[in-house]
Design an enzyme around this catalytic site. Sequence first.
Site, mmCIF file in Angstrom:
data_model
loop_
_atom_site.group_PDB
_atom_site.id
_atom_site.type_symbol
_atom_site.label_atom_id
_atom_site.label_comp_id
_atom_site.label_asym_id
_atom_site.label_seq_id
_atom_site.Cartn_x
_atom_site.Cartn_y
_atom_site.Cartn_z
ATOM 1 N N ASP A 118 -5.185 -7.843 5.069
ATOM 2 C CA ASP A 118 -6.178 -7.142 4.257
ATOM 3 C C ASP A 118 -7.466 -7.939 4.132
ATOM 4 O OD1 ASP A 118 -3.544 -6.302 3.717
ATOM 5 O OD2 ASP A 118 -4.061 -5.612 1.703
ATOM 6 N N GLU B 166 2.189 1.746 9.108
ATOM 7 C CA GLU B 166 3.527 1.172 8.878
ATOM 8 C C GLU B 166 4.588 2.249 8.688
ATOM 9 O OE1 GLU B 166 2.319 -1.325 5.617
ATOM 10 O OE2 GLU B 166 2.552 -3.139 6.832
#
Lengths: 753, 753
Positions: free
Chosen positions: B356, B484
Amino acid sequence: MKRLFEVDPWLVATHRLETTDRRLQESITAVGNGYMGLRGNFEEGYSGDGLQGTYLGGVWFPDKTRVGWWKNGYPEYFGKVINAPSFLGIGITVNGQQVDLAKSHYRDFYLALDLHQGLLTRRFVYIGADVEVQFEFARFLSQTIPEAALITVNATVLKGTATITFDATLDGRVTNEDSNYDERFWVAQHEDATAKSIQLQTKPNPYAVPQFTVLLKQQLRVNGQAIVGKVTTASGWLQEQVTTHLTTGEHYQLEKDVVVVTSRDIAPDDQATKATQLMNRVVKDDFKTHLAAHTQRWAQRWAKSDVVIDGDPAAQQGIRFNIAQLFMTYYGEDKRLNIGPKGFTGEKYGGATYWDTEAFIVPMYLAVTPPEVTRALLQYRHDQLPGAYHNARQQGLAGALYPMVTFNGIECHNEWEITFEEIHRNAAIAFAIYQYTAYTGDESYVNHDGLEVLVGIARFWADRVHFSQHAQKYMIHGVTGPNEYENNVNNNWYTNTMAVWELQYTLAQLPKGDPDIVAALAVTDQEKRHWQAIIDQMYYPTDKKLGIFVQQDGFLDKDIRPASTIPETQRPINQHWSWDRILRSPFIKQADVLQGLYFLNDRFSHAEKERNFDFYEPLTVHESSLSPSIHAILAAELGKMDTAVALYARTARLDLDDYNHDTQDGLHITSMSGSWLAIVQGFAGMRYDHDRLRFRPQLPKNWQRYQFKLTYRGRLLAVDVGQKVTVTLLAGPPIDLDINGETQHLEVEDDHA
Amino acid sequence: MKRLFEVDPWLVATHRLETTDRRLQESITAVGNGYMGLRGNFEEGYSGDGLQGTYLGGVWFPDKTRVGWWKNGYPEYFGKVINAPSFLGIGITVNGQQVDLAKSHYRDFYLALDLHQGLLTRRFVYIGADVEVQFEFARFLSQTIPEAALITVNATVLKGTATITFDATLDGRVTNEDSNYDERFWVAQHEDATAKSIQLQTKPNPYAVPQFTVLLKQQLRVNGQAIVGKVTTASGWLQEQVTTHLTTGEHYQLEKDVVVVTSRDIAPDDQATKATQLMNRVVKDDFKTHLAAHTQRWAQRWAKSDVVIDGDPAAQQGIRFNIAQLFMTYYGEDKRLNIGPKGFTGEKYGGATYWDTEAFIVPMYLAVTPPEVTRALLQYRHDQLPGAYHNARQQGLAGALYPMVTFNGIECHNEWEITFEEIHRNAAIAFAIYQYTAYTGDESYVNHDGLEVLVGIARFWADRVHFSQHAQKYMIHGVTGPNEYENNVNNNWYTNTMAVWELQYTLAQLPKGDPDIVAALAVTDQEKRHWQAIIDQMYYPTDKKLGIFVQQDGFLDKDIRPASTIPETQRPINQHWSWDRILRSPFIKQADVLQGLYFLNDRFSHAEKERNFDFYEPLTVHESSLSPSIHAILAAELGKMDTAVALYARTARLDLDDYNHDTQDGLHITSMSGSWLAIVQGFAGMRYDHDRLRFRPQLPKNWQRYQFKLTYRGRLLAVDVGQKVTVTLLAGPPIDLDINGETQHLEVEDDHA
């Protein structure tokens, strides 16, 4: 390969105590009786490395698995057999010195497992200061009173005088090596110094899994006479001490009789009474008499199952060891039990039920045990159908998803890539119904309980497939095939093939089913049309150029190279390579496409089988103990006898020779059928489809002869393959068989009648 | 959506105590100062549902993850930030009754977080028997003395007379809610009743991760004067009590000053001395003076970063809240720290570093903070290069694999499908180097430390790809892309694309690198040729008919249907669907192919971007907080302003409106840059490739105007987008910009000079 025991047709014996391979020795000398079992731990204890293990069938604990990241559909707990309170202990001191083979001086060590009936004996001469004492031990778990363990120790003073103490213990202070946070699973309830019993309960759990209560009770006998020693208790622990003083030439025989009852059969409050009743039965007869009755039961089993191999003593020992260990694990007495991959011989795989049973045990048990034994295995799955529906519901799917790992029908493993991806197991459970029916001719299961299983599974497949608009085919995405060295693949050929087979079989059986059951199942016409559409439009990955079925969509894109390119120092790859490397590699753990060719053998041509075998076998590392046997069978069918024999060797003595370097954790119980399958379905080419038993026997080069027995539709047959092939009907009505494509009519000869 | 706080440009305030959403309220009122932080727990305690949380930057514990099945290459432990000893507590009784808003009567509750500087204030009137007392609290974590927390409580008796006790506590008896077996992570070391301090150490671990020792020290002041209360201690706990008697109209001001030091900076033996020195600095000035200095630091930050939105007060509040929370988490002071997905606001994601940072924070921080702040984030990765090499080695691979989750460079997550499959993170870490260099024009990092990072990553890619003989292409199998909701896929287009980009960038940078570093890296010609071969022959899944890049090999075979077909009751799917269903579904968690189009924006045509956006966005459920912003940017670029604005709304007030129903666990700190990116890169169309800052501004329909500041290559710029677009150079040398394709020359106007 590591061979610790001497080769002998009926004995697994050694004259060496293996201090660095003690765990391996313990695994191989494990004994069981279907009700319980224990590793070959020493009565007097052993302070060196070892794994204490006593296991009670069906006594397990739902261990927490929800640590770290958890997603919807993951099992809540990991079920595991737990190390049960130990009843084996007879601590010994000689003139105040503890006898402990890890520290004491000794000579003439001998340890032997008799395969006739699972009798474990051991002897050694203890060497103390000015004293030598010979100790001889014997133990077996009774087939006539399954709750009973009989243990004797015989002490003979060879030199000097000895004051010997024996501390017979019941020990509930046991742990599992695999407990995540060193937690204990047993809570002591009660110790009774008069009754010489301890009672314990498994600790509470939040998963609505029942707690188990067990009671262990012991009774000592000296030279055959019941005696009472000095009893000491502590929480979850009881010790009864006797002392003797012996001079040179004198001996002393101590017998420790044990009864173990569990709340699976006896309510906790009734356990003390029941154990007393059982113990009264035990002490009515002496060790020898019990052993004789026990051996007699075993003789009846061997009469239906023995395999004789002439010309290869190691192979002979291997096959008998495997059969004996299987029968020590399961002979169908308790329909609530099944066959764990390690039986009663270790913690690993948690004593739970896997698809191994249907895929590898059923085909053998059908032929070597009475039909009700295999039927009990089928019944087990029917009884767990609610759990299978639960498992599918957890995934948001219709129908029944049998668990990969279970005690009660509910999935209890903790790897998502296995639990909800390795769904091919559902097909194997249906295929066992087909096999049972095809072999026995008994349709009563498939038309009743079995039909409920088949429809539950069919409804699962129908919901689990999806229709790909892009390909205009039905597909099955997100699976793990039998080759667990790939996870989350799309269109595993084996899974797609077996799913369609299951739908076909279910559609074919439905019209024949019991009308009440068919009515209750209420399969609609729309459902049947959907099933047929899946059958008609299933996608199967294939490669025309190679002429093979492709293991899964991405397989041919891999860096394909034979397993022979893996350096020996990197084997087994599951111990040397990262999981990342394994998953991406082309190497196959166990038969996958070939498992389908084995199951649906008569659907494929010789050329198809050969092309696929020649493509996939070289990529296979056989790191599942379930792998070599299936390959051996296909190799034999394809006339590749050298390959078949080499693969057979890996299954026949997998544990005795520790092929996979992991037998120290326990025996590969569910793989033990592999050697039998390799001989009977492989070398002897036995098939049984279309209501006809067929053989196409071959003889391995180095063997003179092999013989095996078969129970088939009310007959007992003996098959003898040497320079010529002889099949003899030992009992039952006349029968026509097919040998090398020719019909033989068999009747019982007079001297067998 | 759940909006608990009132809309205001600079305040996040409410007049309601949310008893059923107390956790959510706590998350939103968390404060931090980069060194430490805490959730909006109440000083006086609260017996209702809540999550106590105090966190110290870089103080973590390697929790056991090896339970159940474990395979080679899995991380040994799961690193997690642990709940630190709490310094907040000021228990209160009034006339012997405990003040507890879960049980006491009260009125006029008010709670407010001031975004100017992260000051949390609260007040309420406690109603007892014949007594009413107004309590007013204020707290902030100092920017000038990062180890210091300043807390005040002001009691005013409105009615009756009151005996009030205040129990100021330091409490090390804290646990984590996510501890697997209720274990505690802290071991009490020492309590000093005179110094009013407690010292604790994290418990030992077997992974060679250092134990942390922390010392907490408090000092009370009444109406500005240092006082000593009645001190009681217990293991890991200290309480200091003061009592006051007040009549109507009287008031009493208590200040609790706290200093927290850790072994990250101060050796355990020196902590008491250091804490005393720091406390001496704290007590030199009063609360107001400290707050003013603290606010001054914040004002300097806001001068470079504030965003003004006219016409949408909720959006205005959202963007300021996000910026304030980001700066409370990280402003580059400590290069050993990074930005956890939840910052200091919760346990989830364990306070560790994720990709991130590089993918979502760097692009914003580059523009709103001095360059050294972003460079500290880059330096963090270089300093952890040994850990990245370790991670690759664990998989049997060459080069450097940056961790998905880490504190020290070593992977510490516990899902294989993430840890060794979500390898695209390696590209993001390289891309941050590119972004830093392209934005700042500063090549000193990429030519020195950065080059070592690039080459380490390149060597990883070169080993991780394989050449498929079948396809005659390089491929990357077994990955998890940014989406994901798919695991273990082959040839994720984004991963393959970014891997090749990384190899290209590394080959391009190598010739410019510092000669000593280049020599030490010793990249051979053979390596370079291999990298070039991978660049030239990489396989990219594409579909010509659809004209799109295909997310991964099997994607188009799925049952593809838009996310709009998911019933609202089943959203978010990650809370309602099994993982099995999610993995097989076509629904996308966050930008995947589109993430590539965002990063490598100038490589793709408008038509390519549009076709891919139109195909993938409808399949996207945006269940990662990182998702909407990237889509908003692309939508704005493609002229889909309605879509862009709708997606912007989900990122701007993600936490304030609890869009994802999970803000109770903590704030989505690393997503908070998304609202800024959506405005600046999306609505304003800011790009900075090719050494030229470019804008293509659009104005959302309902907005009158938006303004933002940028730091760029030594300039401070203000961009004002209303009916017309004005860019003003506030400081720094003249610059040429590109606005809607036209060059504008800017100089500082006199009144800004």
